[in-house]
Structures are given as C-alpha cells and as structure tokens.
Design an enzyme around this catalytic site. Structure first.
Site, short mmCIF file in Angstrom:
data_model
loop_
_atom_site.label_atom_id
_atom_site.label_comp_id
_atom_site.label_asym_id
_atom_site.label_seq_id
_atom_site.Cartn_x
_atom_site.Cartn_y
_atom_site.Cartn_z
CG ASP A 93 -0.24 -0.09 2.53
OD1 ASP A 93 0.96 0.19 2.57
OD2 ASP A 93 -0.90 -0.42 3.52
CB SER A 94 0.24 4.68 -0.99
OG SER A 94 -0.85 5.10 -0.19
CG PHE A 97 -5.62 3.11 6.01
CD1 PHE A 97 -6.94 3.53 5.94
CD2 PHE A 97 -5.25 2.27 7.05
CE1 PHE A 97 -7.87 3.13 6.90
CE2 PHE A 97 -6.17 1.86 8.01
CZ PHE A 97 -7.48 2.29 7.92
CG ASP A 267 -5.94 -5.45 1.84
OD1 ASP A 267 -5.41 -5.11 2.91
OD2 ASP A 267 -6.59 -4.64 1.13
CB CYS A 305 -11.99 -26.47 8.59
SG CYS A 305 -10.44 -25.66 8.12
CB CYS A 307 -6.86 -25.63 8.10
SG CYS A 307 -7.28 -25.37 9.85
CB CYS A 310 -9.59 -28.06 11.55
SG CYS A 310 -10.26 -26.40 11.86
CG HIS A 336 -9.41 -22.05 11.52
ND1 HIS A 336 -9.93 -23.18 10.93
CD2 HIS A 336 -10.45 -21.18 11.66
CE1 HIS A 336 -11.23 -23.01 10.73
NE2 HIS A 336 -11.57 -21.81 11.18
#
Length: 378
Positions: A93-94, A97, A267, A305, A307, A310, A336
């Site tokens: 990002d720049s 923000f 994002d 799930c 993953c 899990c 997760h």
C-alpha cells in the site's frame, strides 16, 4: 504492462468474473483474498505456511517498513521479496491509510502530509513522490498510489476537494514511478458514499491509464448496504481488462458480495487480528474459542475444515493455549482463519466456473448464520 489481467469466465448467474493476474513473481487466480504482512511478515505465520495455505499474493505496508527497518536495510537485502523470503507476488500500500489512521496530528497540504510518528512523535512528511520512492526500493509487484483517506462520514464538499487532490496526487505518482518495467502502479478511487464523486474519481484515474484500480474509502464504518451500493455505481466505470481491488475488506459476506459486484482482489488484517483474541471464522459462523464453554470441547475448531489446526488439535487444547497466552495457540488460530478465507475464495472461484455463485452465496449465508436475526459478524 508489467502485470496482465487474463479473463477466464463470467458467472452467468451473478456476473462475477474469474481471472488470472500475471506478475513478475508469478500468477494468481481471482477473485482472491490477500493476507496482510504489515511488517514483512503475516503475523504468527511463516512464508512456508502461507504457501501451504495456498496464498498466491500477500500485502505489505509501506509506512511501517519505511519506519522500521527502513528502506536502506531492505535495499541492502535485495528488495522485500528476498528480505522476507517470499518468492510470490507482493502488493504494497502507499502508506496513506496509516498516515490518516495512526497519526492524530497531521497537516494535509498540496505537496503532501506533515504528521507525527505514531510511536515516538517525531516529525515526518509523506508525499506522492516519497511514497513512490519507498515502494520502488521495496520492489513490490504491485504498488499503490498515494491518496488522501477521508473520514466517514464526510460532507460532499469535503469529499469533492479530497477526490480532486487524490487525482492530482495520482498524476504525480505516475511521474515519480521509476520502475515501470518491473512494478505496476494502481490508482485508488475515492469518493465516499457519493455516486457523482465516485464516478468522477474513476474517470479521472482511468484517463491516466493505470495497470489496475483500487477502490478505497470503504469498510471504514459505513453500513454494509452503503458499501455494496458504492461498488455497484463505481465498478462499471473501471476497465474490464484490468484488475479491480477493494481495499481493507475481509469479512466472509463482503468477500462474496464484492466478488458478485466485479471485484478481483481483497485484503484485510481481520483474520489474524481476531485470531489473536481467540475468535475464529468457521463454516457455521463466529466462534470464540477462549470462552469457558470450550474448555472440555474436544471437537476441531470447524468440523468442515481440513486445515492443519482443525486436523490435529481440539477446541479444548486451543482454548487452553489461548487462556495461558501460549504463542502456539495464536499461531493455530491465525493459521485457521487465513486458511478459511483463502479456501473461501477458492470455493467462490469454483462456483463462478460452474455458474452458481448466487446459489453458493445463499448456501454459505444460511450455514454461516448471516440470515439469522441479529447475526454476529466481526
């Protein structure tokens, strides 16, 4: 163009699109969720784990890396990819923000923004030219233009002046960008909730012919309906042959609804931030594993799930780790949540391939609990 958007398919049911973004460090399918590695790391995760999860691109933060460790260190390392041992695409990002969200004392001028360091109070200055210089050193595949991030809500008059400044700054960013053959620069559409300003901002930026376009200034406190409406009157004014990026959005419902409205990239820090508080995204909705009721619950975090967390650990064990402030607990919850969102977008892409994203949305919302009165989000 240093990056290229390849359109694969449009969902007949919703109009959502499936595509591939090609970059100097590889390609990734869209719609995609990009995990955030603010300080050259996705919190609690290794690059190898991010690859295991299936992350095709991650985001890093220009402002924080500029302050620590500094561009000189990253330049000596050979750029951000080498510094953090990540050989897939990176978006930075720049820094705009963070300037507006972290610094209580700031002075916006045409040349840039004077503000105070959020940690030690020292005086700092960030301009379109400085933001480009920093990102050129970082060497990210996709850079963001320096824009003004207006508050929500804001008056039409304030927002109009802000949009006009952001357009002028976008031109300066293009002029200051010195590595156009190696890094793509995206413009950022602003305008708040105002349709005329969003349309004007989009037209201004499209006239500058950026390789891609972001939509900023949403998910900043406005109702969900306002965000969706803003997307509906903004996206049609962006080129169909270039990527579209909705900044700072990471709740499951917004990812699906954003994809339906033509967004390619998302994002958010949300999955790792809430994970550190013991809050999980599951196929059946929000789960706060630190709560006492999970002390003797030996089921996985999410029975649907597959993953690593899990498949290997129970709610009771992870509850214990979180309550005793063991780092491994934060790693498991972070793993997760990131897997959940990356996998959600894979399912969204598959639904687009099969022309059933509308049906997928209804099924997901029903199972997740979004259709229930007073449903809890994040």
């Amino acid at each position: 163009m240093v990056i290229r958007y390849e359109h694969i398919k449009t969902c007949k049911q919703t109009g959502a699109r499936l595509g591939i973004v090609h970059t100097p460090h590889g390609s990734f399918e869209t719609p995609v969720f990009m995990p955030v590695g603010t300080q050259a790391t996705v919190k609690a995760m290794s690059p190898e784990e991010m690859k295991d999860i299936g992350a095709g691109i991650i985001l890093s933060n220009t402002y924080h890396l500029w302050l620590r460790p500094g561009t000189e260190v990253i330049e000596q390392a050979g750029g951000l990819h080498k510094f953090m041992n990540w050989d897939r695409p990176i978006l930075t990002d720049s820094g705009g923000f963070q300037v507006f969200s972290l610094s209580k004392l700031r002075d916006i001028k045409e040349e840039g923004v004077h503000f105070r360091h959020h940690l030690n109070g020292s005086k700092l200055f960030l301009s379109p030219e400085k933001a480009m210089q920093i990102q050129n050193v970082l060497g990210s595949d996709i850079m963001m233009a320096f824009d003004e991030c207006p508050p929500y809500p804001a008056t039409h008059d304030y927002m109009k002046k802000s949009v006009e400044r952001t357009s002028r700054w976008a031109e300066r960013c293009l002029e200051a960008h010195e590595r156009k053959d190696a890094q793509a620069l995206f413009g950022i559409v602003q305008g708040g909730e105002y349709e005329d300003l969003r349309v004007q901002s989009a037209k201004d930026l499209v006239s500058l012919d950026f390789p891609g376009y972001a939509i900023g200034g949403l998910s900043v406190g406005e109702p969900k309906e306002v965000m969706n409406r803003a997307l509906e009157f903004t996206v049609p004014h962006l080129p169909a042959d270039k990527p579209r990026y909705l900044m700072g959005v990471g709740t499951p419902d917004s990812l699906i609804d954003g994809a339906i409205r033509g967004i390619d990239m998302f994002d958010c820090v949300l999955p790792t931030r809430i994970a550190r508080n013991g809050t999980l995204m599951t196929s059946k909705g929000r789960l706060v594993v630190r709560n006492a009721k999970f002390k003797n619950d030996f089921r996985p975090l999410d029975e649907n799930c597959d993953c690593y967390a899990c498949q290997n650990y129970s709610r009771a064990y992870i509850h214990h780790l979180i309550k005793t402030e063991e780092i491994f607990g934060l790693r498991l919850t972070s793993y997760h949540n990131l897997y959940f969102l990356v996998n959600l977008m894979e399912n969204v892409r598959q639904a687009i391939r099969e022309d059933r994203l509308g049906d997928f949305r209804e099924e997901f919302f029903e199972q997740y609990g979004y259709n229930e009165p007073n449903a809890k989000n994040f």
